[in-house]
Scaffold this motif. Structure first.
Motif, PDB file in Angstrom:
ATOM      1  N   ALA A   9       0.817  -1.213   0.000  1.00 28.06           N
ATOM      2  CA  ALA A   9       0.000   0.000   0.000  1.00 28.06           C
ATOM      3  C   ALA A   9       0.846   1.256   0.000  1.00 28.06           C
ATOM      4  CB  ALA A   9      -0.934   0.009   1.207  1.00 28.06           C
ATOM      5  N   SER A  10       2.045   1.191   0.540  1.00 28.34           N
ATOM      6  CA  SER A  10       2.914   2.362   0.632  1.00 28.34           C
ATOM      7  C   SER A  10       3.688   2.631  -0.654  1.00 28.34           C
ATOM      8  CB  SER A  10       3.894   2.209   1.797  1.00 28.34           C
ATOM      9  OG  SER A  10       4.739   1.103   1.600  1.00 28.34           O
ATOM     10  N   VAL A  11       3.625   1.701  -1.622  1.00 28.97           N
ATOM     11  CA  VAL A  11       4.283   1.899  -2.925  1.00 28.97           C
ATOM     12  C   VAL A  11       3.321   1.533  -4.051  1.00 28.97           C
ATOM     13  CG1 VAL A  11       6.676   1.641  -2.154  1.00 28.97           C
ATOM     14  CG2 VAL A  11       5.334  -0.412  -2.685  1.00 28.97           C
ATOM     15  N   ALA A  14       2.897   6.059  -8.285  1.00 28.67           N
ATOM     16  CA  ALA A  14       4.043   6.962  -8.365  1.00 28.67           C
ATOM     17  C   ALA A  14       4.097   7.926  -7.186  1.00 28.67           C
ATOM     18  CB  ALA A  14       4.004   7.733  -9.688  1.00 28.67           C
ATOM     19  N   ASN A  15       2.956   8.481  -6.808  1.00 29.28           N
ATOM     20  CA  ASN A  15       2.949   9.411  -5.675  1.00 29.28           C
ATOM     21  C   ASN A  15       3.370   8.724  -4.387  1.00 29.28           C
ATOM     22  OD1 ASN A  15       2.155  11.674  -7.143  1.00 29.28           O
ATOM     23  ND2 ASN A  15      -0.019  11.245  -6.886  1.00 29.28           N
ATOM     24  N   SER A  16       3.008   7.469  -4.235  1.00 26.34           N
ATOM     25  CA  SER A  16       3.411   6.723  -3.048  1.00 26.34           C
ATOM     26  C   SER A  16       4.916   6.514  -3.014  1.00 26.34           C
ATOM     27  CB  SER A  16       2.688   5.366  -3.014  1.00 26.34           C
ATOM     28  OG  SER A  16       1.295   5.526  -2.956  1.00 26.34           O
ATOM     29  N   VAL A  17       5.514   6.234  -4.169  1.00 22.70           N
ATOM     30  CA  VAL A  17       6.973   6.083  -4.231  1.00 22.70           C
ATOM     31  C   VAL A  17       7.654   7.395  -3.852  1.00 22.70           C
ATOM     32  CG1 VAL A  17       8.938   5.606  -5.749  1.00 22.70           C
ATOM     33  CG2 VAL A  17       6.846   4.225  -5.924  1.00 22.70           C
ATOM     34  N   LYS A  18       7.108   8.501  -4.321  1.00 22.78           N
ATOM     35  CA  LYS A  18       7.658   9.811  -3.955  1.00 22.78           C
ATOM     36  C   LYS A  18       7.535  10.043  -2.450  1.00 22.78           C
ATOM     37  CE  LYS A  18       6.604  11.863  -8.466  1.00 22.78           C
ATOM     38  NZ  LYS A  18       5.784  12.849  -9.220  1.00 22.78           N
ATOM     39  N   ASN A  19       6.438   9.577  -1.862  1.00 22.61           N
ATOM     40  CA  ASN A  19       6.246   9.710  -0.420  1.00 22.61           C
ATOM     41  C   ASN A  19       7.278   8.898   0.347  1.00 22.61           C
ATOM     42  OD1 ASN A  19       4.649  10.650   1.911  1.00 22.61           O
ATOM     43  ND2 ASN A  19       4.126   8.482   2.149  1.00 22.61           N
ATOM     44  N   ALA A  38       5.933  -6.117  -2.994  1.00 23.48           N
ATOM     45  CA  ALA A  38       5.397  -5.849  -4.325  1.00 23.48           C
ATOM     46  C   ALA A  38       4.412  -4.679  -4.247  1.00 23.48           C
ATOM     47  CB  ALA A  38       4.704  -7.089  -4.875  1.00 23.48           C
ATOM     48  N   MET A  39       4.279  -3.968  -5.352  1.00 25.42           N
ATOM     49  CA  MET A  39       3.484  -2.737  -5.366  1.00 25.42           C
ATOM     50  C   MET A  39       1.986  -3.014  -5.363  1.00 25.42           C
ATOM     51  SD  MET A  39       5.722  -0.499  -8.053  1.00 25.42           S
ATOM     52  CE  MET A  39       6.807   0.772  -7.371  1.00 25.42           C
ATOM     53  N   GLY A  40       1.255  -2.264  -4.530  1.00 22.85           N
ATOM     54  CA  GLY A  40      -0.202  -2.351  -4.545  1.00 22.85           C
ATOM     55  C   GLY A  40      -0.697  -3.777  -4.380  1.00 22.85           C
ATOM     56  N   LYS A  41      -1.526  -4.203  -5.329  1.00 24.13           N
ATOM     57  CA  LYS A  41      -2.105  -5.552  -5.317  1.00 24.13           C
ATOM     58  C   LYS A  41      -1.409  -6.482  -6.303  1.00 24.13           C
ATOM     59  CE  LYS A  41      -5.385  -4.430  -2.396  1.00 24.13           C
ATOM     60  NZ  LYS A  41      -5.429  -5.000  -1.021  1.00 24.13           N
ATOM     61  N   VAL A  42      -0.143  -6.212  -6.586  1.00 26.16           N
ATOM     62  CA  VAL A  42       0.574  -6.985  -7.600  1.00 26.16           C
ATOM     63  C   VAL A  42       0.715  -8.456  -7.197  1.00 26.16           C
ATOM     64  CG1 VAL A  42       2.868  -7.329  -8.619  1.00 26.16           C
ATOM     65  CG2 VAL A  42       1.778  -5.101  -8.736  1.00 26.16           C
ATOM     66  N   TRP A 222       6.118   0.721   8.066  1.00 26.47           N
ATOM     67  CA  TRP A 222       5.279   1.843   7.656  1.00 26.47           C
ATOM     68  C   TRP A 222       3.980   1.308   7.073  1.00 26.47           C
ATOM     69  CZ3 TRP A 222       6.850   6.613   9.027  1.00 26.47           C
ATOM     70  CH2 TRP A 222       8.209   6.774   9.359  1.00 26.47           C
ATOM     71  N   LYS A 223       2.850   1.695   7.695  1.00 26.21           N
ATOM     72  CA  LYS A 223       1.533   1.168   7.343  1.00 26.21           C
ATOM     73  C   LYS A 223       0.585   2.313   6.990  1.00 26.21           C
ATOM     74  CE  LYS A 223       0.618  -2.721   8.581  1.00 26.21           C
ATOM     75  NZ  LYS A 223       0.666  -4.064   7.964  1.00 26.21           N
ATOM     76  N   ASP A 224      -0.633   1.940   6.578  1.00 27.61           N
ATOM     77  CA  ASP A 224      -1.661   2.951   6.309  1.00 27.61           C
ATOM     78  C   ASP A 224      -2.571   3.162   7.516  1.00 27.61           C
ATOM     79  OD1 ASP A 224      -2.930   0.530   6.233  1.00 27.61           O
ATOM     80  OD2 ASP A 224      -3.871   0.816   4.276  1.00 27.61           O
ATOM     81  N   VAL A 225      -2.108   2.740   8.684  1.00 23.81           N
ATOM     82  CA  VAL A 225      -2.807   2.969   9.955  1.00 23.81           C
ATOM     83  C   VAL A 225      -1.864   3.726  10.880  1.00 23.81           C
ATOM     84  CG1 VAL A 225      -4.335   0.967   9.780  1.00 23.81           C
ATOM     85  CG2 VAL A 225      -2.062   0.695  10.789  1.00 23.81           C
ATOM     86  N   PRO A 226      -2.389   4.401  11.915  1.00 21.78           N
ATOM     87  CA  PRO A 226      -1.529   5.238  12.762  1.00 21.78           C
ATOM     88  C   PRO A 226      -0.586   4.461  13.663  1.00 21.78           C
ATOM     89  CG  PRO A 226      -3.775   5.228  13.603  1.00 21.78           C
ATOM     90  CD  PRO A 226      -3.822   4.557  12.267  1.00 21.78           C
ATOM     91  N   GLY A 227      -0.735   3.151  13.711  1.00 18.26           N
ATOM     92  CA  GLY A 227       0.073   2.305  14.568  1.00 18.26           C
ATOM     93  C   GLY A 227      -0.693   1.027  14.816  1.00 18.26           C
TER      94      GLY A 227
END
Length: 418
Positions: A9-11, A14-19, A38-42, A222-227
């Motif tokens: 989810a973190s990659v 393109a914007n995620s890679v920049k992040n 792997a990126m996204g749902k790859v 690094w996740k998409d949740v605060p912890g």
């Protein structure tokens, strides 16, 4: 040295890679190993590719084209157009294509492990190449050259001594000149050079492997949740952030189904007292959760774990004999052959009951036990696990539900619900 792990989810684009690049920039002058999935749902797409390859389906060509299209779009949006990068990308595509043009062997798990890692190889090549356009201290590392494993495909076991030696040979020279190493999660290699995987969601474990061997100061996932939250927000409102918990508490939560941390990740970190941080890639300056040795804060907040789609199976010997050790040995051997994990169990004098995921074939299970046991089962159940429970919490979470079975210990309540 520190270890960062970024999941799909973190990659995912393109914007995620920049992040990711921005997050790394928050930690200047720090030697860091970056483990990337792997990126996204790859990985899901790759499992479709593997299925089509194994069955030699006509959809294979289209699925492979989807794999290339997805990554091409990201690389174009990142502006990765150098001849060097294009050569790397096309080499990966060609190697993947050549593998798909071979006839599959008779070992599905082997074929899975030769194909699914192309997701991690592609993602790390993209991320490393993008970072190299911004800074000169970045190296790409093939994790298979470091993580040495057995040949138990899809669930490979780490050979720690060989992995430690490979780390010294491969990683130490990089850190003499560079600060950031980008490598893959999830994958390893046998002594014969065959690619293996460490189990689904095993990228967290990869981060722990590198941290343990390299004596890291910390690991950050690094996740998409605060912890780490005390409950899944899909099921509960008002979830609470667990700011600080012990390794012991994290292992318990992971074992009983909390999905934030891979269960195998904790042990190597605990063995060397390496703190594990769970932080949000959306708000990277927030504190997140730290998992460490002290148990001081474990009981401050109750934690709730729901497992859906459960089956409760009850076995009674047809000869009305007591369920003794020889019966249990036979039962667990049968479950192991079907790769069934028992989520909860309970026995009486003449019966043994266990809870399992519905994804397993219940008809095959009944057939395997039917000669010796009378088999009964209930499907469509939930398993609720509460750490640090009280009666008020149990009553609130079980309202309007039928309780099938309850087990309690000093710190844990486990309840099967309909």
């Amino acid at each position: 040295m520190h270890v960062f792990k970024f999941g799909g989810a973190s990659v995912k684009d393109a914007n995620s890679v920049k992040n990711v690049s921005n997050i790394i920039g928050l930690f200047p002058n720090q030697k860091t190993i970056i483990v990337i999935s792997a990126m996204g749902k790859v990985t899901n797409l790759l499992e479709e590719i593997i299925h089509a390859y194994w069955n030699q389906e006509t959809s294979l060509k289209t699925l492979f084209a989807d794999f290339k299209k997805f990554h091409d779009q990201i690389t174009n949006e990142l502006g990765l157009k150098s001849k060097d990068f294009e050569l790397k990308k096309q080499t990966i595509y060609q190697t993947f294509s050549d593998r798909l043009n071979q006839k599959p062997s008779k070992n599905y798990n082997y074929e899975y492990d030769q194909l699914v890692p192309f997701g991690e190889i592609m993602s790390t090549t993209i991320v490393a190449s993008y970072l190299q356009t911004l800074r000169k201290d970045v190296q790409w590392l093939d994790a298979r050259e470091v993580v040495r494993t057995t040949n138990l495909y899809r669930e490979a076991r780490v050979k720690w001594d060989l992995t430690s030696q490979a780390y010294i040979e491969k990683v130490h020279p990089f850190f003499k000149t560079d600060s950031v190493i980008v490598t893959q999660g999830f994958i390893g290699q046998t002594d014969e050079g065959m690619t293996t995987t460490l189990g689904r969601e095993g990228s967290d474990f990869t981060a722990a492997i590198f941290a343990f061997i390299g004596n890291a100061k910390s690991v950050t996932i690094w996740k998409d949740v605060p912890g780490m939250l005390n409950a899944d927000p899909r099921y509960f409102n008002g979830t609470v952030l667990l700011k600080k918990i012990s390794f012991k508490e994290a292992v318990e939560l992971a074992y009983y189904g909390a999905s934030v941390i891979h269960p195998k990740t904790i042990q190597p970190l605990q063995n060397k007292d390496i703190p594990l941080y769970i932080k949000s890639f959306l708000k990277p300056t927030d504190a997140g959760t730290v998992i460490q040795a002290s148990t001081e804060y474990d009981q401050e907040v109750p934690s709730y774990i729901f497992k859906e789609n459960q089956i409760l199976v009850s076995l009674t010997p047809k000869d009305f004999s007591f369920v003794a050790e020889d019966h249990l040995t036979e039962i667990f051997a049968t479950l192991a052959k079907q790769h069934i994990r028992v989520n909860l169990m309970q026995n009486s004098a003449i019966s043994f009951s266990f809870l399992m995921d519905e994804k397993h074939d219940i008809n095959t299970l009944v057939e395997n036990f039917n000669e010796t046991y009378k088999v009964r089962y209930n499907s469509g159940l939930q398993l609720l696990t509460i750490r640090h429970f009280n009666d008020e919490t149990i009553n609130r979470l079980t309202v309007n539900k039928t309780t099938i079975l309850t087990q309690k210990s000093r710190e844990m309540a486990r309840i099967i619900l309909k």
